[in-house]
Design a protein around this motif. Structure first.
Motif, PDB file in Angstrom:
ATOM      1  N   PRO A   1      -3.091-107.306  11.924  1.00  8.81           N
ATOM      2  CA  PRO A   1      -2.908-106.552  10.681  1.00  8.81           C
ATOM      3  C   PRO A   1      -3.147-105.052  10.890  1.00  8.81           C
ATOM      4  CG  PRO A   1      -4.988-107.733  10.650  1.00  8.81           C
ATOM      5  CD  PRO A   1      -4.267-108.148  11.909  1.00  8.81           C
ATOM      6  N   GLU A   2      -2.560-104.259  10.022  1.00  8.80           N
ATOM      7  CA  GLU A   2      -2.734-102.806  10.089  1.00  8.80           C
ATOM      8  C   GLU A   2      -4.190-102.427   9.856  1.00  8.80           C
ATOM      9  OE1 GLU A   2      -0.519-101.138   6.775  1.00  8.80           O
ATOM     10  OE2 GLU A   2       1.258-101.061   8.034  1.00  8.80           O
ATOM     11  N   ILE A   3      -4.586-101.363  10.513  1.00 11.99           N
ATOM     12  CA  ILE A   3      -5.880-100.738  10.229  1.00 11.99           C
ATOM     13  C   ILE A   3      -5.556 -99.405   9.577  1.00 11.99           C
ATOM     14  CG2 ILE A   3      -7.977 -99.769  11.205  1.00 11.99           C
ATOM     15  CD1 ILE A   3      -7.611-101.786  13.529  1.00 11.99           C
ATOM     16  N   ARG A   4      -6.155 -99.152   8.422  1.00 13.11           N
ATOM     17  CA  ARG A   4      -5.899 -97.920   7.687  1.00 13.11           C
ATOM     18  C   ARG A   4      -7.114 -96.999   7.787  1.00 13.11           C
ATOM     19  NH1 ARG A   4      -1.283 -99.263   5.359  1.00 13.11           N
ATOM     20  NH2 ARG A   4      -0.922 -97.609   3.864  1.00 13.11           N
ATOM     21  N   LEU A   5      -6.860 -95.791   8.290  1.00 17.19           N
ATOM     22  CA  LEU A   5      -7.917 -94.794   8.452  1.00 17.19           C
ATOM     23  C   LEU A   5      -7.591 -93.553   7.631  1.00 17.19           C
ATOM     24  CD1 LEU A   5      -8.684 -94.525  12.289  1.00 17.19           C
ATOM     25  CD2 LEU A   5     -10.224 -95.286  10.491  1.00 17.19           C
ATOM     26  N   PRO A   6      -8.514 -93.087   6.809  1.00 21.73           N
ATOM     27  CA  PRO A   6      -8.300 -91.815   6.125  1.00 21.73           C
ATOM     28  C   PRO A   6      -8.291 -90.662   7.130  1.00 21.73           C
ATOM     29  CG  PRO A   6     -10.047 -93.079   5.061  1.00 21.73           C
ATOM     30  CD  PRO A   6      -9.738 -93.756   6.367  1.00 21.73           C
ATOM     31  N   LEU A   7      -7.315 -89.783   7.003  1.00 20.21           N
ATOM     32  CA  LEU A   7      -7.175 -88.621   7.878  1.00 20.21           C
ATOM     33  C   LEU A   7      -7.092 -87.371   7.019  1.00 20.21           C
ATOM     34  CD1 LEU A   7      -6.490 -87.196  10.631  1.00 20.21           C
ATOM     35  CD2 LEU A   7      -4.082 -87.701  10.108  1.00 20.21           C
ATOM     36  N   SER A   8      -7.880 -86.374   7.371  1.00 22.15           N
ATOM     37  CA  SER A   8      -7.778 -85.078   6.715  1.00 22.15           C
ATOM     38  C   SER A   8      -7.411 -84.037   7.761  1.00 22.15           C
ATOM     39  CB  SER A   8      -9.096 -84.700   6.037  1.00 22.15           C
ATOM     40  OG  SER A   8      -9.343 -85.562   4.946  1.00 22.15           O
ATOM     41  N   LEU A   9      -6.430 -83.207   7.429  1.00 24.38           N
ATOM     42  CA  LEU A   9      -6.017 -82.091   8.285  1.00 24.38           C
ATOM     43  C   LEU A   9      -6.292 -80.799   7.530  1.00 24.38           C
ATOM     44  CD1 LEU A   9      -2.591 -83.276   9.755  1.00 24.38           C
ATOM     45  CD2 LEU A   9      -4.826 -83.259  10.877  1.00 24.38           C
ATOM     46  N   TYR A  10      -6.870 -79.858   8.234  1.00 29.02           N
ATOM     47  CA  TYR A  10      -7.249 -78.586   7.623  1.00 29.02           C
ATOM     48  C   TYR A  10      -6.596 -77.428   8.360  1.00 29.02           C
ATOM     49  CZ  TYR A  10     -10.806 -81.570   5.620  1.00 29.02           C
ATOM     50  OH  TYR A  10     -11.444 -82.583   4.963  1.00 29.02           O
ATOM     51  N   VAL A  11      -5.921 -76.572   7.627  1.00 28.27           N
ATOM     52  CA  VAL A  11      -5.394 -75.323   8.159  1.00 28.27           C
ATOM     53  C   VAL A  11      -6.531 -74.312   7.994  1.00 28.27           C
ATOM     54  CG1 VAL A  11      -3.647 -73.537   7.920  1.00 28.27           C
ATOM     55  CG2 VAL A  11      -3.041 -75.942   7.504  1.00 28.27           C
ATOM     56  N   VAL A  12      -7.033 -73.793   9.117  1.00 26.44           N
ATOM     57  CA  VAL A  12      -8.261 -73.001   9.114  1.00 26.44           C
ATOM     58  C   VAL A  12      -7.948 -71.504   9.096  1.00 26.44           C
ATOM     59  CG1 VAL A  12     -10.407 -72.524  10.337  1.00 26.44           C
ATOM     60  CG2 VAL A  12      -9.439 -74.835  10.358  1.00 26.44           C
ATOM     61  N   THR A  13      -8.612 -70.805   8.173  1.00 28.24           N
ATOM     62  CA  THR A  13      -8.476 -69.363   8.038  1.00 28.24           C
ATOM     63  C   THR A  13      -9.827 -68.708   8.263  1.00 28.24           C
ATOM     64  OG1 THR A  13      -6.729 -69.640   6.398  1.00 28.24           O
ATOM     65  CG2 THR A  13      -7.794 -67.513   6.444  1.00 28.24           C
ATOM     66  N   ASP A  14      -9.824 -67.557   8.907  1.00 26.07           N
ATOM     67  CA  ASP A  14     -11.026 -66.747   9.105  1.00 26.07           C
ATOM     68  C   ASP A  14     -11.411 -66.152   7.752  1.00 26.07           C
ATOM     69  OD1 ASP A  14     -12.857 -64.672   9.638  1.00 26.07           O
ATOM     70  OD2 ASP A  14     -11.890 -64.150  11.535  1.00 26.07           O
ATOM     71  N   ARG A  15     -12.508 -66.622   7.191  1.00 25.65           N
ATOM     72  CA  ARG A  15     -12.948 -66.171   5.871  1.00 25.65           C
ATOM     73  C   ARG A  15     -13.251 -64.676   5.859  1.00 25.65           C
ATOM     74  NH1 ARG A  15     -18.100 -68.964   4.100  1.00 25.65           N
ATOM     75  NH2 ARG A  15     -19.048 -67.437   5.469  1.00 25.65           N
ATOM     76  N   ASP A  16     -13.782 -64.163   6.967  1.00 30.57           N
ATOM     77  CA  ASP A  16     -14.196 -62.768   7.018  1.00 30.57           C
ATOM     78  C   ASP A  16     -13.027 -61.811   7.228  1.00 30.57           C
ATOM     79  OD1 ASP A  16     -16.844 -63.700   6.769  1.00 30.57           O
ATOM     80  OD2 ASP A  16     -16.921 -64.032   8.931  1.00 30.57           O
ATOM     81  N   ASP A  17     -11.981 -62.285   7.880  1.00 28.69           N
ATOM     82  CA  ASP A  17     -10.823 -61.444   8.173  1.00 28.69           C
ATOM     83  C   ASP A  17      -9.595 -62.334   8.325  1.00 28.69           C
ATOM     84  OD1 ASP A  17      -8.945 -59.601   8.986  1.00 28.69           O
ATOM     85  OD2 ASP A  17      -9.958 -59.079  10.863  1.00 28.69           O
ATOM     86  N   PRO A  18      -8.936 -62.682   7.200  1.00 30.56           N
ATOM     87  CA  PRO A  18      -7.795 -63.612   7.249  1.00 30.56           C
ATOM     88  C   PRO A  18      -6.667 -63.173   8.177  1.00 30.56           C
ATOM     89  CG  PRO A  18      -8.487 -63.235   4.988  1.00 30.56           C
ATOM     90  CD  PRO A  18      -9.263 -62.266   5.845  1.00 30.56           C
ATOM     91  N   GLU A  19      -6.581 -61.888   8.473  1.00 27.92           N
ATOM     92  CA  GLU A  19      -5.523 -61.386   9.358  1.00 27.92           C
ATOM     93  C   GLU A  19      -5.949 -61.382  10.820  1.00 27.92           C
ATOM     94  OE1 GLU A  19      -2.489 -60.803   8.091  1.00 27.92           O
ATOM     95  OE2 GLU A  19      -3.407 -61.476   6.216  1.00 27.92           O
TER      96      GLU A  19
END
Length: 178
Positions: A1-19
């Motif tokens: 049977p299938e195993i279901r795993l929650p996956l979270s992906l995060y696009v990470v930004t530099d909080r101090d200097d987004p550029e």
């Protein structure tokens, strides 16, 4: 049977200097597309990543710098919940960053976390799936560049033993919770 795993992906930004050169240039739409392709690779082992949460998060620049310059995830783990939050954490959590110590991606030992760079030398979904393989208990394959766990190639195959090991690893992650 299938195993279901929650996956979270995060696009990470530099909080101090987004550029800064540390912020990911990816969009959440691109991250969601990577998640779909990850699912296609892991279907061979009947592992389904569901639900998939995709979010942007802001991380202090010094924490991102440690990841970018030396593959040091220690400051990242030390600061989660203190100087930044990781909302909607799944059983497995991927962080898309601009750079990471000159590698395509890495999964710190003993964690449920992986990091993948913006411009890897192989396919995005392959790097992410390879790092997920480490989280699920797989080691590098040394004999076949067509395999997912062979380093630095676009191989995506999982042999029968790898599928069994990954399934046990996935069940272990479910037992631990997020």
């Amino acid at each position: 049977p299938e195993i279901r795993l929650p996956l979270s992906l995060y696009v990470v930004t530099d909080r101090d200097d987004p550029e800064s050169g540390f912020s990911s240039a990816r969009t959440t739409e691109q991250a969601a597309a990577i998640a779909v392709d990850i699912g296609a690779i892991w279907a061979a082992a009947d592992i389904v990543f569901d639900p998939v949460n995709v979010r942007e998060i802001e991380v202090p620049g010094d924490v991102l710098r440690a990841v970018a310059e030396s593959l040091d995830a220690g400051p990242f783990f030390e600061q989660v919940g203190r100087t930044f939050d990781v909302p909607d954490a799944g059983a497995v959590n991927g962080f898309l960053v601009r750079i990471a110590g000159g590698v395509n991606g890495f999964a710190p030992d003993g964690s449920r976390v992986f990091f993948v760079v913006d411009q890897p030398t192989v396919y995005d979904e392959r790097v992410s799936s390879h790092e997920l393989g480490h989280i699920l208990g797989l080691r590098h394959a040394l004999d076949d560049p067509g395999r997912l766990m062979f380093s630095g190639t676009n191989g995506i195959d999982l042999d029968e033993e790898e599928q069994v090991v990954a399934r046990y690893g996935a069940l272990g992650l479910l037992d631990r919770g997020p």
